[in-house]
Scaffold this motif. Structure first.
Motif, PDB file in Angstrom:
ATOM      1  N   GLY A   1       1.029  -1.205   0.112  1.00 18.57           N
ATOM      2  CA  GLY A   1      -0.005   0.219  -0.081  1.00 18.57           C
ATOM      3  C   GLY A   1       0.965   1.382   0.052  1.00 18.57           C
ATOM      4  N   PRO A   2       1.803   1.256   1.015  1.00 20.02           N
ATOM      5  CA  PRO A   2       2.613   2.283   0.974  1.00 20.02           C
ATOM      6  C   PRO A   2       3.458   2.950  -0.347  1.00 20.02           C
ATOM      7  CG  PRO A   2       2.696   1.618   3.122  1.00 20.02           C
ATOM      8  CD  PRO A   2       1.807   0.719   2.052  1.00 20.02           C
ATOM      9  N   ALA A   3       3.732   1.643  -0.901  1.00 23.93           N
ATOM     10  CA  ALA A   3       4.693   1.717  -2.334  1.00 23.93           C
ATOM     11  C   ALA A   3       3.858   2.319  -3.210  1.00 23.93           C
ATOM     12  CB  ALA A   3       5.338   0.342  -2.737  1.00 23.93           C
ATOM     13  N   PHE A   4       2.304   1.928  -3.305  1.00 28.68           N
ATOM     14  CA  PHE A   4       1.486   2.568  -4.290  1.00 28.68           C
ATOM     15  C   PHE A   4       1.250   4.128  -4.220  1.00 28.68           C
ATOM     16  CE2 PHE A   4       0.951  -2.159  -5.878  1.00 28.68           C
ATOM     17  CZ  PHE A   4       1.378  -2.007  -7.129  1.00 28.68           C
ATOM     18  N   THR A   5       1.128   4.316  -2.777  1.00 31.44           N
ATOM     19  CA  THR A   5       0.837   5.539  -2.258  1.00 31.44           C
ATOM     20  C   THR A   5       1.978   6.536  -2.866  1.00 31.44           C
ATOM     21  OG1 THR A   5      -0.170   4.775  -0.211  1.00 31.44           O
ATOM     22  CG2 THR A   5       0.527   7.059  -0.405  1.00 31.44           C
ATOM     23  N   ASP A   6       3.186   6.204  -2.865  1.00 30.74           N
ATOM     24  CA  ASP A   6       4.381   6.876  -3.120  1.00 30.74           C
ATOM     25  C   ASP A   6       4.420   6.940  -4.845  1.00 30.74           C
ATOM     26  OD1 ASP A   6       5.238   7.329  -0.953  1.00 30.74           O
ATOM     27  OD2 ASP A   6       7.085   6.226  -0.826  1.00 30.74           O
ATOM     28  N   LYS A   7       3.598   5.904  -5.470  1.00 26.33           N
ATOM     29  CA  LYS A   7       3.704   5.962  -7.033  1.00 26.33           C
ATOM     30  C   LYS A   7       2.766   7.035  -7.350  1.00 26.33           C
ATOM     31  CE  LYS A   7       2.382   2.997 -10.900  1.00 26.33           C
ATOM     32  NZ  LYS A   7       1.855   1.588 -11.209  1.00 26.33           N
ATOM     33  N   ALA A   8       1.700   7.067  -6.808  1.00 31.80           N
ATOM     34  CA  ALA A   8       0.934   8.301  -7.129  1.00 31.80           C
ATOM     35  C   ALA A   8       1.172   9.597  -6.522  1.00 31.80           C
ATOM     36  CB  ALA A   8      -0.603   8.187  -6.345  1.00 31.80           C
ATOM     37  N   ALA A   9       2.118   9.661  -5.533  1.00 35.77           N
ATOM     38  CA  ALA A   9       2.556  10.870  -4.921  1.00 35.77           C
ATOM     39  C   ALA A   9       4.021  11.343  -5.600  1.00 35.77           C
ATOM     40  CB  ALA A   9       2.856  10.566  -3.415  1.00 35.77           C
ATOM     41  N   ARG A  10       4.331  10.450  -6.742  1.00 32.47           N
ATOM     42  CA  ARG A  10       5.546  10.897  -7.417  1.00 32.47           C
ATOM     43  C   ARG A  10       6.678  10.883  -6.757  1.00 32.47           C
ATOM     44  NH1 ARG A  10       2.011  14.868 -10.232  1.00 32.47           N
ATOM     45  NH2 ARG A  10       1.034  14.539  -7.915  1.00 32.47           N
ATOM     46  N   LEU A  11       6.540   9.851  -5.545  1.00 31.20           N
ATOM     47  CA  LEU A  11       7.828   9.639  -4.696  1.00 31.20           C
ATOM     48  C   LEU A  11       8.503   8.387  -4.646  1.00 31.20           C
ATOM     49  CD1 LEU A  11       6.413  11.298  -1.355  1.00 31.20           C
ATOM     50  CD2 LEU A  11       8.474  12.043  -2.649  1.00 31.20           C
ATOM     51  N   GLY A  12       8.124   7.560  -5.995  1.00 29.77           N
ATOM     52  CA  GLY A  12       8.698   6.194  -5.931  1.00 29.77           C
ATOM     53  C   GLY A  12       9.882   5.911  -6.460  1.00 29.77           C
ATOM     54  N   VAL A  13      10.668   4.801  -6.175  1.00 32.24           N
ATOM     55  CA  VAL A  13      11.820   4.406  -6.924  1.00 32.24           C
ATOM     56  C   VAL A  13      11.484   3.221  -7.647  1.00 32.24           C
ATOM     57  CG1 VAL A  13      14.366   3.619  -6.206  1.00 32.24           C
ATOM     58  CG2 VAL A  13      12.924   5.249  -4.670  1.00 32.24           C
ATOM     59  N   ARG A  14      11.896   3.285  -8.954  1.00 30.24           N
ATOM     60  CA  ARG A  14      11.682   2.174  -9.822  1.00 30.24           C
ATOM     61  C   ARG A  14      12.632   1.184 -10.111  1.00 30.24           C
ATOM     62  NH1 ARG A  14       8.135   5.139 -14.575  1.00 30.24           N
ATOM     63  NH2 ARG A  14      10.197   5.736 -15.262  1.00 30.24           N
ATOM     64  N   ALA A  15      12.473   0.183 -10.555  1.00 31.25           N
ATOM     65  CA  ALA A  15      13.576  -0.816 -11.027  1.00 31.25           C
ATOM     66  C   ALA A  15      14.481  -0.125 -11.771  1.00 31.25           C
ATOM     67  CB  ALA A  15      12.838  -2.122 -11.483  1.00 31.25           C
ATOM     68  N   GLY A  16      14.079   0.590 -12.872  1.00 31.41           N
ATOM     69  CA  GLY A  16      15.073   0.961 -13.867  1.00 31.41           C
ATOM     70  C   GLY A  16      16.353   1.962 -12.875  1.00 31.41           C
ATOM     71  N   ASP A  17      15.877   2.514 -11.787  1.00 32.31           N
ATOM     72  CA  ASP A  17      16.831   3.461 -11.037  1.00 32.31           C
ATOM     73  C   ASP A  17      18.020   2.650 -10.476  1.00 32.31           C
ATOM     74  OD1 ASP A  17      14.874   5.613 -11.512  1.00 32.31           O
ATOM     75  OD2 ASP A  17      13.901   5.219  -9.767  1.00 32.31           O
ATOM     76  N   LEU A  18      17.703   1.373 -10.244  1.00 34.76           N
ATOM     77  CA  LEU A  18      18.724   0.673  -9.809  1.00 34.76           C
ATOM     78  C   LEU A  18      20.041   0.379 -10.700  1.00 34.76           C
ATOM     79  CD1 LEU A  18      16.590  -2.453  -8.219  1.00 34.76           C
ATOM     80  CD2 LEU A  18      17.780  -0.398  -7.105  1.00 34.76           C
ATOM     81  N   LEU A  19      19.695   0.786 -12.085  1.00 33.13           N
ATOM     82  CA  LEU A  19      20.811   0.556 -13.151  1.00 33.13           C
ATOM     83  C   LEU A  19      21.693   1.743 -13.196  1.00 33.13           C
ATOM     84  CD1 LEU A  19      18.463  -1.059 -15.986  1.00 33.13           C
ATOM     85  CD2 LEU A  19      19.635  -2.202 -14.159  1.00 33.13           C
ATOM     86  N   ASP A  20      21.437   2.971 -12.717  1.00 32.31           N
ATOM     87  CA  ASP A  20      22.200   4.061 -12.589  1.00 32.31           C
ATOM     88  C   ASP A  20      22.371   4.298 -11.245  1.00 32.31           C
ATOM     89  OD1 ASP A  20      23.096   6.662 -12.741  1.00 32.31           O
ATOM     90  OD2 ASP A  20      21.712   7.307 -14.308  1.00 32.31           O
ATOM     91  N   LYS A  21      23.745   4.205 -10.667  1.00 36.28           N
ATOM     92  CA  LYS A  21      23.916   4.315  -9.237  1.00 36.28           C
ATOM     93  C   LYS A  21      23.775   5.776  -8.734  1.00 36.28           C
ATOM     94  CE  LYS A  21      26.379  -0.110  -8.338  1.00 36.28           C
ATOM     95  NZ  LYS A  21      27.403  -0.895  -7.915  1.00 36.28           N
ATOM     96  N   LYS A  22      24.323   6.493  -9.726  1.00 36.92           N
ATOM     97  CA  LYS A  22      24.519   8.042  -9.414  1.00 36.92           C
ATOM     98  C   LYS A  22      23.012   8.539  -9.055  1.00 36.92           C
ATOM     99  CE  LYS A  22      26.765  12.392 -10.996  1.00 36.92           C
ATOM    100  NZ  LYS A  22      25.806  12.793 -11.857  1.00 36.92           N
ATOM    101  N   ALA A  23      22.419   8.294 -10.200  1.00 38.98           N
ATOM    102  CA  ALA A  23      20.943   8.786 -10.385  1.00 38.98           C
ATOM    103  C   ALA A  23      20.013   8.028  -9.039  1.00 38.98           C
ATOM    104  CB  ALA A  23      20.123   8.289 -11.631  1.00 38.98           C
ATOM    105  N   LEU A  24      20.199   6.986  -8.688  1.00 36.58           N
ATOM    106  CA  LEU A  24      19.879   6.064  -7.479  1.00 36.58           C
ATOM    107  C   LEU A  24      19.864   6.950  -6.083  1.00 36.58           C
ATOM    108  CD1 LEU A  24      18.009   3.819  -6.431  1.00 36.58           C
ATOM    109  CD2 LEU A  24      20.244   2.647  -5.959  1.00 36.58           C
ATOM    110  N   LYS A  25      21.243   7.434  -6.040  1.00 40.15           N
ATOM    111  CA  LYS A  25      21.550   8.066  -5.120  1.00 40.15           C
ATOM    112  C   LYS A  25      20.883   9.299  -4.792  1.00 40.15           C
ATOM    113  CE  LYS A  25      25.312   8.388  -1.411  1.00 40.15           C
ATOM    114  NZ  LYS A  25      26.300   7.911  -0.979  1.00 40.15           N
ATOM    115  N   GLU A  26      20.852   9.857  -5.949  1.00 43.81           N
ATOM    116  CA  GLU A  26      20.164  11.516  -5.899  1.00 43.81           C
ATOM    117  C   GLU A  26      18.675  11.064  -5.562  1.00 43.81           C
ATOM    118  OE1 GLU A  26      20.200  14.160  -9.378  1.00 43.81           O
ATOM    119  OE2 GLU A  26      22.192  13.478  -9.107  1.00 43.81           O
ATOM    120  N   ARG A  27      18.087  10.011  -6.190  1.00 47.43           N
ATOM    121  CA  ARG A  27      16.678   9.930  -6.054  1.00 47.43           C
ATOM    122  C   ARG A  27      16.265   9.815  -4.633  1.00 47.43           C
ATOM    123  NH1 ARG A  27      11.914  11.403  -7.345  1.00 47.43           N
ATOM    124  NH2 ARG A  27      10.322   9.859  -7.386  1.00 47.43           N
TER     125      ARG A  27
END
Ligand code: IMP
Length: 427
Positions: free
Chosen positions: A133-159
């Motif tokens: 539930g909290p993960a889908f809440t964040d998706k709608a709130a535009r606060l999510g972290v996505r699987a693709g973010d795991l492929l770019d460490k620098k962007a992941l840290k920033e996010r």
């Protein structure tokens, strides 16, 4: 070959995994499109007995490409564990792919799921506490972290830096718990990323290519229509759509591409978690069904609430899913009962209604109007053709068909692949 969405048509736990595992033998691709590891899909096949939470139930066939679609919330730790356990048992996961758009369950989602439930006190939703539930809440709130973010460490840290700053305020100021360390979460998720990277990719192209080759594609749902956040017993629902409409959004294909929608119904009803359930049996028949069917949650082990088939809810679910057919599972559980009841209407404040109310306070006041049918009191687990089923069992199934206004294609009489009866072809 067609595209078929296989969806839960009650409150989840209808046996979708079992049906997908069986039909996947004819398919080339299975895409899981919603939910997270709140789901538990039980599969019994020649490889053994499995409980899948995130991995599509087509994984046992090496010729089937399995995709975890963008509509699934993924706990990477749980996914890695599931991959490892399958590999240990000789099941290959080389053909498993993860949408780079799928949202991830983060450590704060797990914490928040627990603390939010606790804060609800007597009004707790009875969630699976998996952070979905909290993960889908964040998706709608535009606060999510996505699987693709795991492929770019620098962007992941920033996010993570941006999101954690906000989440830590909530954890510390609202719930009074220790904030999470950015470095720890980052290091942990980098490790998950390294492990999952070979599986993560743009998956809508893969789906489109399979459609172009006219291959059979199964869209595998999780949970059931009556837990849909729009149409279910809100707020006692899950947080992503288990409906056929959700299949388009969660797999990344348009509605015109789906040829068939198969709704999976149990021959009776069960529900786990809170919220109204009109046909719930709090007597020895309910206990008998629970024990005979071992109705305990695959994910949480909680006892499931059991009751008679609710045709009012089932018809609603058929309509909002646009079902082209149904699978009725666990018919064999009813083998020993002398008589059966089907709820054909609700009595609400002295009036009979035939629709599923939006309001849970109305639904909680509804009393079931039952139709009684004789039981068959004979074993069905070895039966493989519709004609061989006892007359009373056939009457029960045809009455369900009439009430839900859709043909029954498949009847399951046991957990194993072979324990199924094709009443009418799906395609
Ligand atoms: P959540 O999805 O964990 O947030 O839980 C919300 C509600 O959905 C609770 O009543 C859960 O018991 C129910 N639920 C979630 N997943 C499943 C499932 O796979 N089967 C049955 N009920 C589920």
């Amino acid at each position: 070959m067609p595209v078929v969405a296989i969806v839960g048509a009650q409150w989840g736990d209808e046996g979708k995994g079992r049906v997908v595992d069986m039909l996947a033998q004819q398919a080339r691709m299975v895409v899981r499109f919603s939910g997270g590891d709140n789901a538990g899909h039980s599969v019994v096949n020649p490889h053994g007995e499995f409980k899948l939470h995130l991995i599509p139930s087509g994984i046992f066939d090496p010729g089937v490409v399995c995709i975890i679609g963008n509509g699934v919330a993924i706990n990477p730790k749980v996914l890695i564990g599931e991959i490892d356990r399958l590999n240990e048992r000789g099941v290959d996961t080389g053909q498993l792919f993860i949408s780079d758009r799928a949202h991830l369950i983060m450590p704060y989602h797990l914490l928040l799921d627990g603390m939010e439930e606790e804060a609800r006190g007597g009004k707790a939703l009875g969630t699976t506490l998996k952070g979905v539930g909290p993960a889908f809440t964040d998706k709608a709130a535009r606060l999510g972290v996505r699987a693709g973010d795991l492929l770019d460490k620098k962007a992941l840290k920033e996010r993570l830096g941006t999101v954690l700053e906000y989440k830590n305020v909530i954890l510390a100021k609202v719930y009074g718990v220790k904030p999470l360390s950015l470095d720890e979460v980052y290091t942990q998720y980098c490790r998950y990323g390294e492990r999952l990277a070979p599986h993560i990719r743009e998956t809508t192209i893969m789906v489109d290519e399979a459609l172009g080759r006219r291959e059979m594609v199964i869209l595998e749902g999780a949970q059931g229509a009556l837990l849909d956040p729009d149409f279910g017993t809100y707020p006692y629902t899950t947080s992503s759509s288990p409906l056929a409409g959700g299949a388009c959004l969660g797999a990344g294909l348009g509605p015109t591409k789906i040829d068939r929608v198969l709704g999976v119904y149990k021959a009776y009803c069960s529900r786990v978690g809170s919220g109204p359930m009109t046909t719930e049996l709090k007597d020895e028949t309910g206990d008998l069904i629970r024990e005979r069917a071992h109705e305990y949650g695959t994910t949480t082990g909680r006892p499931r609430r059991c009751g008679w088939f609710d045709a009012v809810a089932a018809r609603f679910s058929s309509r909002i899913n646009g079902l082209t057919g149904a699978a009725v599972t666990r018919l064999d559980i009813l083998d020993i009962l002398p008589g059966l009841k089907i709820c054909v209407g609700y009595e609400l404040d002295g009036k009979t209604i035939d629709y599923f109310p939006a309001s849970i306070t109305e639904l909680a006041r509804c009393k079931p109007v039952y139709e009684e049918l004789p039981g068959w009191q004979a074993p069905t687990t070895e039966i493989r053709s519709y004609e061989q089923l006892p007359l009373e069992a056939r009457r029960y199934v045809t009455r369900l068909e009439e009430l839900i206004s859709c043909p029954v294609n498949l009847i399951c009489v046991g957990p194993e692949r072979a324990q199924a009866i094709e009443k009418a072809p799906i395609f």
